[in-house]
Design a protein around this motif. Structure first.
Motif, PDB file in Angstrom:
ATOM      1  N   THR A  15      13.359 -10.672 -11.129  1.00  0.00           N
ATOM      2  CA  THR A  15      13.214 -10.765  -9.681  1.00  0.00           C
ATOM      3  C   THR A  15      12.513  -9.503  -9.204  1.00  0.00           C
ATOM      4  O   THR A  15      12.925  -8.396  -9.556  1.00  0.00           O
ATOM      5  CB  THR A  15      14.593 -10.885  -8.996  1.00  0.00           C
ATOM      6  N   ILE A  16      11.446  -9.686  -8.436  1.00  0.00           N
ATOM      7  CA  ILE A  16      10.708  -8.547  -7.884  1.00  0.00           C
ATOM      8  C   ILE A  16      10.793  -8.618  -6.365  1.00  0.00           C
ATOM      9  O   ILE A  16      10.457  -9.643  -5.760  1.00  0.00           O
ATOM     10  CB  ILE A  16       9.239  -8.558  -8.329  1.00  0.00           C
ATOM     11  N   LEU A  17      11.257  -7.545  -5.760  1.00  0.00           N
ATOM     12  CA  LEU A  17      11.342  -7.456  -4.307  1.00  0.00           C
ATOM     13  C   LEU A  17      10.392  -6.369  -3.816  1.00  0.00           C
ATOM     14  O   LEU A  17      10.183  -5.350  -4.491  1.00  0.00           O
ATOM     15  CB  LEU A  17      12.767  -7.130  -3.858  1.00  0.00           C
ATOM     16  N   GLN A  18       9.839  -6.609  -2.647  1.00  0.00           N
ATOM     17  CA  GLN A  18       8.882  -5.651  -2.093  1.00  0.00           C
ATOM     18  C   GLN A  18       9.073  -5.556  -0.582  1.00  0.00           C
ATOM     19  O   GLN A  18       9.344  -6.557   0.090  1.00  0.00           O
ATOM     20  CB  GLN A  18       7.461  -6.092  -2.418  1.00  0.00           C
ATOM     21  N   LEU A  19       8.950  -4.345  -0.085  1.00  0.00           N
ATOM     22  CA  LEU A  19       8.990  -4.074   1.349  1.00  0.00           C
ATOM     23  C   LEU A  19       7.622  -3.535   1.739  1.00  0.00           C
ATOM     24  O   LEU A  19       7.081  -2.651   1.062  1.00  0.00           O
ATOM     25  CB  LEU A  19      10.083  -3.038   1.646  1.00  0.00           C
ATOM     26  N   ALA A  20       7.054  -4.082   2.794  1.00  0.00           N
ATOM     27  CA  ALA A  20       5.731  -3.657   3.241  1.00  0.00           C
ATOM     28  C   ALA A  20       5.757  -3.374   4.728  1.00  0.00           C
ATOM     29  O   ALA A  20       6.602  -3.870   5.470  1.00  0.00           O
ATOM     30  CB  ALA A  20       4.685  -4.719   2.920  1.00  0.00           C
ATOM     31  N   GLU A  21       4.785  -2.584   5.161  1.00  0.00           N
ATOM     32  CA  GLU A  21       4.682  -2.186   6.559  1.00  0.00           C
ATOM     33  C   GLU A  21       3.363  -2.685   7.127  1.00  0.00           C
ATOM     34  O   GLU A  21       2.309  -2.552   6.491  1.00  0.00           O
ATOM     35  CB  GLU A  21       4.727  -0.657   6.640  1.00  0.00           C
ATOM     36  N   ILE A  22       3.425  -3.284   8.312  1.00  0.00           N
ATOM     37  CA  ILE A  22       2.208  -3.743   8.973  1.00  0.00           C
ATOM     38  C   ILE A  22       1.805  -2.699  10.004  1.00  0.00           C
ATOM     39  O   ILE A  22       2.543  -2.412  10.943  1.00  0.00           O
ATOM     40  CB  ILE A  22       2.432  -5.095   9.672  1.00  0.00           C
ATOM     41  N   ALA A  23       0.652  -2.132   9.792  1.00  0.00           N
ATOM     42  CA  ALA A  23       0.115  -1.141  10.719  1.00  0.00           C
ATOM     43  C   ALA A  23      -1.277  -1.584  11.147  1.00  0.00           C
ATOM     44  O   ALA A  23      -1.783  -2.618  10.703  1.00  0.00           O
ATOM     45  CB  ALA A  23       0.083   0.233  10.055  1.00  0.00           C
ATOM     46  N   GLU A  24      -1.912  -0.793  11.963  1.00  0.00           N
ATOM     47  CA  GLU A  24      -3.245  -1.159  12.448  1.00  0.00           C
ATOM     48  C   GLU A  24      -4.250  -1.256  11.311  1.00  0.00           C
ATOM     49  O   GLU A  24      -5.199  -2.018  11.367  1.00  0.00           O
ATOM     50  CB  GLU A  24      -3.719  -0.134  13.484  1.00  0.00           C
ATOM     51  N   ILE A  27      -1.695  -4.144   5.844  1.00  0.00           N
ATOM     52  CA  ILE A  27      -0.363  -4.162   5.245  1.00  0.00           C
ATOM     53  C   ILE A  27      -0.286  -3.105   4.149  1.00  0.00           C
ATOM     54  O   ILE A  27      -1.123  -3.084   3.248  1.00  0.00           O
ATOM     55  CB  ILE A  27      -0.043  -5.556   4.673  1.00  0.00           C
ATOM     56  N   ARG A  28       0.705  -2.254   4.236  1.00  0.00           N
ATOM     57  CA  ARG A  28       0.887  -1.188   3.242  1.00  0.00           C
ATOM     58  C   ARG A  28       2.218  -1.375   2.532  1.00  0.00           C
ATOM     59  O   ARG A  28       3.271  -1.477   3.164  1.00  0.00           O
ATOM     60  CB  ARG A  28       0.863   0.187   3.931  1.00  0.00           C
ATOM     61  N   GLU A  29       2.183  -1.456   1.201  1.00  0.00           N
ATOM     62  CA  GLU A  29       3.406  -1.603   0.416  1.00  0.00           C
ATOM     63  C   GLU A  29       4.213  -0.313   0.497  1.00  0.00           C
ATOM     64  O   GLU A  29       3.694   0.773   0.271  1.00  0.00           O
ATOM     65  CB  GLU A  29       3.068  -1.925  -1.034  1.00  0.00           C
ATOM     66  N   CYS A  30       5.502  -0.448   0.811  1.00  0.00           N
ATOM     67  CA  CYS A  30       6.384   0.716   0.923  1.00  0.00           C
ATOM     68  C   CYS A  30       7.221   0.917  -0.340  1.00  0.00           C
ATOM     69  O   CYS A  30       7.374   2.035  -0.811  1.00  0.00           O
ATOM     70  CB  CYS A  30       7.327   0.562   2.117  1.00  0.00           C
ATOM     71  N   ARG A  31       7.777  -0.178  -0.828  1.00  0.00           N
ATOM     72  CA  ARG A  31       8.661  -0.047  -1.988  1.00  0.00           C
ATOM     73  C   ARG A  31       8.697  -1.344  -2.770  1.00  0.00           C
ATOM     74  O   ARG A  31       8.729  -2.433  -2.199  1.00  0.00           O
ATOM     75  CB  ARG A  31      10.081   0.322  -1.534  1.00  0.00           C
ATOM     76  N   THR A  32       8.672  -1.225  -4.082  1.00  0.00           N
ATOM     77  CA  THR A  32       8.747  -2.371  -4.984  1.00  0.00           C
ATOM     78  C   THR A  32       9.800  -2.085  -6.041  1.00  0.00           C
ATOM     79  O   THR A  32       9.863  -0.975  -6.563  1.00  0.00           O
ATOM     80  CB  THR A  32       7.388  -2.635  -5.668  1.00  0.00           C
ATOM     81  N   GLN A  33      10.614  -3.081  -6.333  1.00  0.00           N
ATOM     82  CA  GLN A  33      11.606  -2.905  -7.384  1.00  0.00           C
ATOM     83  C   GLN A  33      11.754  -4.191  -8.187  1.00  0.00           C
ATOM     84  O   GLN A  33      11.786  -5.286  -7.635  1.00  0.00           O
ATOM     85  CB  GLN A  33      12.966  -2.497  -6.798  1.00  0.00           C
TER      86      GLN A  33
END
Length: 331
Positions: A15-24, A27-33
């Motif tokens: 299982t791969i989870l990812q948190l991303a941030e939407i900015a101007e 989309i920028r990946e913040c953390r992947t595990q």
């Protein structure tokens, strides 16, 4: 303030989870595990660990690609005793909008935006614009999804076509089917086209040649596809090589069947974890020979594009795409 997205690819093996941030700027990946799925009793245990390490508020939207059928936003994994509910996740983790999609629906959703560098073409064919496509892939199981064109975009439709009957086309394949029928009764395509399937093929071939071969008997676990590929590629083990060639022929015949079933003039896309690792075998000719071997419709099969997807994160890309859509449209 930047908005975050949560998404993941939930499989029987990992299982791969990812948190991303939407900015101007996008989309920028913040953390992947990455997690070993079998090491956890439930998916919620994994999500609790992942979000427990986050320093921000719960994201407004989350999408999870799940290796199993989904009904009423509830899923039971095909190869794990997990039950997942989008409503439970939304409530337990305070996420306003949560959606579950089939893992190969996620793969299919990402196809349209894949760069050419993420594809290896086995047959260029004569692609038709806005024509049906099919995505299939062997890994822990066999996944299949259709892509249908409408309104200048593609819509993905998950299936359980990996569990249809295996259709042998040679005497050796018929013997393989009979061997597996004695063990399992019903023999689906997934019994052959998966990591465990390659193991079944190797064991069958090893047993069939035991009396006439001087090769030492190799004991393998139930899902030893990677070990068999290594035996073939690094040690040139003849039974391992034969197993991969037979695997490729069965794979090609099945892909050709799906191409005919959907009249997929838009292309056939081979995804999953196994194909990129055995690309030399898939490119050697046996796969495409079996793909084309459809009698009166062989000429049509020569016109259909066939590509291998090499991006290992394609399911994650599709889940991210759907999570982003949830921000505007909801589940």
């Amino acid at each position: 303030m930047n908005t975050q997205l949560l998404y993941g690819d939930i499989g029987g093996t990992k299982t791969i989870l990812q948190l991303a941030e939407i900015a101007e700027g996008g989309i920028r990946e913040c953390r992947t595990q990455r997690y070993d799925s079998a090491a956890f009793a439930t998916f919620s245990d994994i999500l609790q660990d992942f979000l427990g390490q986050a320093t921000t508020q719960p994201p407004p939207a989350a999408c999870f690609a799940v290796a199993g059928p989904i009904a009423a936003q509830q899923a039971t994994l095909t190869n794990l005793p997990w039950q997942i509910s989008s409503a439970h996740i939304a409530h337990a983790f305070s996420i306003p909008s949560v959606k579950l999609i089939n893992d190969f629906e996620a793969v299919a959703l990402a196809i349209e935006n894949l760069p050419g560098s993420d594809l290896i073409t086995l047959q260029a064919g004569q692609p038709h614009a806005q024509a049906m496509r099919v995505v299939l892939g062997a890994g822990t199981g066999m996944g299949v999804a259709w892509l249908t064109p409408a309104n200048n975009r593609y819509f993905a439709w998950p299936t359980e076509a990996g569990h249809i009957d295996f259709a042998p086309v040679t005497p050796l394949q018929i013997s393989l089917l009979e061997s597996l029928q004695n063990r399992f009764g019903h023999v689906s395509v997934e019994r052959l086209l998966s990591g465990a399937g390659l193991t079944h093929i190797f064991k069958f071939l090893q047993q069939s040649t035991a009396a006439s071969s001087d090769l030492p008997l190799i004991q393998l676990g139930e899902d030893s596809g990677a070990a068999i590929a290594a035996l073939a590629q690094t040690q040139r083990h003849p039974i391992a090589i034969q197993a991969l060639e037979l695997f490729a022929a069965i794979y090609g015949a099945y892909a050709g069947n799906l191409a005919l079933a959907g009249l997929c003039r838009g292309g056939v896309y081979i995804a999953g974890g196994i194909a990129p690792k055995i690309i030399d075998i898939l490119s050697a000719g046996g796969f495409m020979h079996a793909f084309h071997a459809k009698g009166r419709f062989s000429a049509l099969l020569h016109e259909i594009p066939v590509h291998v997807v090499t991006n290992p994160a394609i399911g994650l890309l599709g889940a991210r795409q759907e999570a982003f859509r949830l921000l505007d449209n909801g589940p």
